[in-house]
Motif scaffolding. Structure first.
Motif, mmCIF file in Angstrom:
data_model
loop_
_atom_site.group_PDB
_atom_site.id
_atom_site.type_symbol
_atom_site.label_atom_id
_atom_site.label_comp_id
_atom_site.label_asym_id
_atom_site.label_seq_id
_atom_site.Cartn_x
_atom_site.Cartn_y
_atom_site.Cartn_z
ATOM 1 N N THR A 1 1.070 -1.156 -0.249
ATOM 2 C CA THR A 1 0.070 -0.285 -0.546
ATOM 3 C C THR A 1 0.775 1.267 -0.367
ATOM 4 O O THR A 1 2.186 0.768 0.535
ATOM 5 N N ILE A 2 0.236 1.885 -0.995
ATOM 6 C CA ILE A 2 1.509 3.350 -1.074
ATOM 7 C C ILE A 2 1.063 3.526 0.430
ATOM 8 O O ILE A 2 0.189 4.109 0.351
ATOM 9 N N GLY A 3 2.386 3.857 0.783
ATOM 10 C CA GLY A 3 2.214 5.478 2.084
ATOM 11 C C GLY A 3 2.296 4.159 3.675
ATOM 12 O O GLY A 3 2.671 4.392 4.538
ATOM 13 N N SER A 4 2.820 3.441 3.061
ATOM 14 C CA SER A 4 3.035 2.102 3.836
ATOM 15 C C SER A 4 3.931 1.472 4.233
ATOM 16 O O SER A 4 4.869 1.522 3.335
ATOM 17 N N SER A 5 4.953 1.009 5.531
ATOM 18 C CA SER A 5 6.271 0.580 5.456
ATOM 19 C C SER A 5 6.209 -0.905 5.237
ATOM 20 O O SER A 5 6.758 -1.349 5.390
ATOM 21 N N THR A 6 4.791 -0.968 5.225
ATOM 22 C CA THR A 6 4.759 -2.639 5.164
ATOM 23 C C THR A 6 5.183 -2.863 3.709
ATOM 24 O O THR A 6 5.138 -2.362 2.965
ATOM 25 N N ASP A 7 5.921 -4.197 3.456
ATOM 26 C CA ASP A 7 6.529 -4.627 2.451
ATOM 27 C C ASP A 7 6.784 -6.191 2.233
ATOM 28 O O ASP A 7 6.726 -7.381 2.898
ATOM 29 N N ASP A 8 5.217 -6.491 0.967
ATOM 30 C CA ASP A 8 4.917 -7.768 1.362
ATOM 31 C C ASP A 8 5.416 -8.294 0.014
ATOM 32 O O ASP A 8 6.559 -7.843 -0.741
ATOM 33 N N SER A 9 4.387 -8.936 -0.836
ATOM 34 C CA SER A 9 4.824 -10.138 -1.483
ATOM 35 C C SER A 9 5.004 -9.030 -2.687
ATOM 36 O O SER A 9 3.905 -8.079 -2.797
ATOM 37 N N LEU A 10 5.571 -9.231 -3.978
ATOM 38 C CA LEU A 10 5.100 -8.508 -5.193
ATOM 39 C C LEU A 10 3.652 -8.526 -5.845
ATOM 40 O O LEU A 10 3.018 -9.661 -5.244
ATOM 41 N N ALA A 11 2.959 -7.588 -6.365
ATOM 42 C CA ALA A 11 1.978 -7.824 -7.151
ATOM 43 C C ALA A 11 2.279 -8.032 -8.867
ATOM 44 O O ALA A 11 3.145 -7.521 -9.643
ATOM 45 N N TYR A 12 1.776 -9.065 -9.681
ATOM 46 C CA TYR A 12 1.454 -9.265 -11.046
ATOM 47 C C TYR A 12 -0.193 -9.414 -11.417
ATOM 48 O O TYR A 12 -0.772 -9.178 -10.858
ATOM 49 N N THR A 13 0.317 -8.165 -12.790
ATOM 50 C CA THR A 13 -0.751 -8.101 -12.898
ATOM 51 C C THR A 13 -0.701 -8.191 -14.575
ATOM 52 O O THR A 13 0.416 -8.070 -15.167
ATOM 53 N N LEU A 14 -1.937 -8.658 -15.288
ATOM 54 C CA LEU A 14 -1.838 -8.875 -16.433
ATOM 55 C C LEU A 14 -3.488 -8.088 -17.183
ATOM 56 O O LEU A 14 -4.447 -8.133 -16.660
ATOM 57 N N ARG A 15 -3.156 -7.666 -18.835
ATOM 58 C CA ARG A 15 -4.311 -7.178 -18.891
ATOM 59 C C ARG A 15 -3.877 -6.934 -20.393
ATOM 60 O O ARG A 15 -3.214 -7.124 -21.274
ATOM 61 N N LEU A 16 -4.771 -7.499 -21.357
ATOM 62 C CA LEU A 16 -5.560 -7.533 -22.179
ATOM 63 C C LEU A 16 -6.594 -7.314 -22.983
ATOM 64 O O LEU A 16 -7.535 -6.813 -22.024
ATOM 65 N N GLN A 17 -6.667 -6.353 -24.456
ATOM 66 C CA GLN A 17 -7.168 -5.510 -25.003
ATOM 67 C C GLN A 17 -7.698 -5.345 -25.601
ATOM 68 O O GLN A 17 -6.870 -5.684 -26.640
ATOM 69 N N PHE A 18 -8.845 -5.917 -26.264
ATOM 70 C CA PHE A 18 -9.024 -5.830 -28.007
ATOM 71 C C PHE A 18 -9.971 -5.144 -29.093
ATOM 72 O O PHE A 18 -11.170 -4.687 -28.057
ATOM 73 N N THR A 19 -9.303 -4.512 -30.205
ATOM 74 C CA THR A 19 -10.409 -3.429 -30.850
ATOM 75 C C THR A 19 -10.269 -4.301 -32.267
ATOM 76 O O THR A 19 -9.391 -4.819 -32.844
ATOM 77 N N PRO A 20 -11.581 -4.306 -32.630
ATOM 78 C CA PRO A 20 -12.114 -4.866 -33.971
ATOM 79 C C PRO A 20 -11.743 -3.831 -34.934
ATOM 80 O O PRO A 20 -12.277 -3.461 -35.767
ATOM 81 N N THR A 21 -9.859 -3.885 -35.781
ATOM 82 C CA THR A 21 -10.075 -2.422 -36.166
ATOM 83 C C THR A 21 -10.685 -2.672 -37.754
ATOM 84 O O THR A 21 -10.871 -2.498 -38.085
ATOM 85 N N MET A 22 -10.760 -4.255 -37.749
ATOM 86 C CA MET A 22 -11.441 -4.981 -39.446
ATOM 87 C C MET A 22 -12.795 -3.714 -39.180
ATOM 88 O O MET A 22 -13.131 -3.732 -40.893
ATOM 89 N N LEU A 23 -13.511 -3.152 -38.512
ATOM 90 C CA LEU A 23 -14.386 -2.541 -38.770
ATOM 91 C C LEU A 23 -14.690 -1.711 -38.471
ATOM 92 O O LEU A 23 -16.409 -0.652 -38.802
ATOM 93 N N GLY A 24 -13.228 -1.131 -38.262
ATOM 94 C CA GLY A 24 -13.509 0.255 -38.888
ATOM 95 C C GLY A 24 -13.352 0.974 -37.456
ATOM 96 O O GLY A 24 -13.148 2.375 -37.337
ATOM 97 N N PHE A 25 -13.353 0.072 -36.577
ATOM 98 C CA PHE A 25 -13.075 0.966 -34.824
ATOM 99 C C PHE A 25 -11.705 1.349 -35.260
ATOM 100 O O PHE A 25 -10.711 0.378 -34.946
ATOM 101 N N LYS A 26 -11.004 2.888 -33.815
ATOM 102 C CA LYS A 26 -10.283 3.283 -34.303
ATOM 103 C C LYS A 26 -9.202 2.419 -32.662
ATOM 104 O O LYS A 26 -10.254 2.787 -31.639
ATOM 105 N N PRO A 27 -7.942 1.995 -32.431
ATOM 106 C CA PRO A 27 -7.951 1.139 -31.223
ATOM 107 C C PRO A 27 -7.326 2.616 -30.357
ATOM 108 O O PRO A 27 -6.640 3.299 -30.127
ATOM 109 N N GLU A 28 -7.392 2.046 -28.323
ATOM 110 C CA GLU A 28 -7.113 3.071 -27.598
ATOM 111 C C GLU A 28 -5.317 2.731 -27.378
ATOM 112 O O GLU A 28 -5.257 1.765 -26.406
ATOM 113 N N THR A 29 -4.440 3.614 -28.444
ATOM 114 C CA THR A 29 -2.615 2.644 -28.232
ATOM 115 C C THR A 29 -2.404 3.116 -26.754
ATOM 116 O O THR A 29 -1.029 2.622 -27.025
#
Length: 394
Positions: free
Chosen positions: A204-232
């Protein structure tokens, strides 16, 4: 200049980079864009507790000074300083009898804190590495600037009882969606697929506690073939005000080690916005689930929301009007109690110059079930707020 700033936004991932930031240029490859943003808010607040009275409050909701730029085509950087004021909030860290133990803390008056500070390497559009303090790439909510929200008072579980709002535990029941570490991200197939892989402190930001690391995964899909612009960019926005048609579908997973037990989170979300003549409809939905919040067995949280906006993309007077609505619900399940709060917000926006100059008037109605009311010190109540807000970005 505007084209160069938009190119910088794509490089840096700054979703709401002002169009008229001040540029400091050393040479063709070395430069920085300096920006200023603020929100001024006046709110008539309904009674939140049995022994309270309704009241009117005026405050500087946000104040930011930002810098973003590059040393050369490979190395870029970003910084965001935020003004602080003397406010009291709850900080939940340790677990006691199966519940988060919260203490009240007061921020330093008239201070400045670092909200973002990172250095990035852009090897290719498909491969970028950012190290430092930055937004956790877990959900749309954690990747969206407050200046780009359709309902700026949303995700407001704070004060309704510890752990009610899962957004508070993205860095272990801290209201900040930031964490320090390394993020590898990029756009594949010209933005049809965007990915994030993050390894961060998890403390936690502002905490002196130092625990295990955090692991994050995010995937985002845009059907650009339909004419939509991706959020790059690295960050995203609730609305692009009709400047591009967007259909983005995202999913995220995050594991945070805490108190000898993993907190596991997952989310799904989607944004659709498309311009039809002078009308720009917008719809966004999302769901966030948190298992074993703060490392506590059987302390589960969930957050669901749906929101939308109708923008009239023509100047009426000296700005463009829009109407936004949002429904969101926070739930908590632990020790046989199920606190739940539901918020409905209706906001009218007047975009004088996009997000750079905006006036907003909104009504938020919050309803708590009996368990959530009992979770508030002094006894919680349903309440309704009316807010007038001014926003400027440069």
């Amino acid at each position: 200049m505007r084209k160069s700033l938009l190119a910088m936004a794509a490089l840096m991932g700054v979703a709401t980079l002002p169009a008229h930031a001040w540029r400091v240029k050393v040479d063709e490859q070395t430069f920085a864009n300096i920006g200023f943003s603020t929100m001024i808010r006046g709110t008539y607040e309904g009674k939140r507790k049995t022994n309270e009275k309704s009241r009117a409050n005026f405050k500087v909701q946000l104040f930011n000074i930002t810098a973003s730029g590059q040393v050369n085509k490979l190395v870029y950087f970003g910084m965001n300083l935020e003004g602080t004021r003397a406010i009291k909030d709850k900080y939940c860290d340790e677990i006691e009898d199966g519940e988060p133990k919260c203490t009240e803390r007061t921020s330093e008056p008239f201070g400045v804190r670092v909200r973002d500070a990172f250095i990035g390497l852009k090897f290719a559009d498909e491969l970028r590495v950012q190290a430092g303090l930055q937004r956790v790439p877990f959900s749309r909510a954690s990747l969206t600037s407050t200046y780009a929200l359709l309902v700026p008072t949303s995700y407001a579980g704070q004060g309704l009882g510890p752990g009610v709002n899962p957004l508070n535990v993205q860095t272990n029941i801290d209201v900040s969606p930031r964490d320090a570490g390394v993020v590898v991200w990029g756009n594949v197939a010209e933005g049809m697929l965007k990915y994030y892989l993050a390894v961060t402190d998890g403390a936690t930001i502002g905490s002196s506690t130092d625990d295990s690391l955090a692991y994050t995964l995010r995937l985002q899909f845009t059907p650009t073939m339909l004419g939509f612009k991706p959020e790059t960019g690295y960050t995203v926005s609730d609305t692009y005000l009709g400047k591009q048609n967007v259909l983005s579908i995202g999913a995220g997973y995050r594991v945070v080690g805490r108190n000898g037990r993993d907190t596991k989170m997952w989310t799904v979300d989607a944004l659709y916005e498309q311009k039809f003549g002078d009308i720009v409809p917008n719809l966004q939905v999302g769901y966030i689930s948190v298992k074993d919040a703060n490392g506590t067995s059987d302390l589960d949280l969930s957050h669901i929301y749906a929101q939308g906006q109708l923008l009239y993309d023509q100047v009426v007077g000296f700005g463009k009007p829009a109407l936004a609505v949002k429904f969101e619900q926070n739930k908590r399940k632990a020790s046989g109690t199920d606190p739940k709060n539901t918020r409905v917000g209706v906001w009218a926006h007047y975009y004088i110059k996009g997000q750079a100059a905006k006036v907003s008037l909104g009504v938020d109605s919050v309803n708590l079930n009996s368990a959530a009311k009992a979770n508030v010190s002094g006894g919680g109540k349903n309440f309704t707020d009316v807010t007038l807000q001014f926003q400027v970005q440069f």
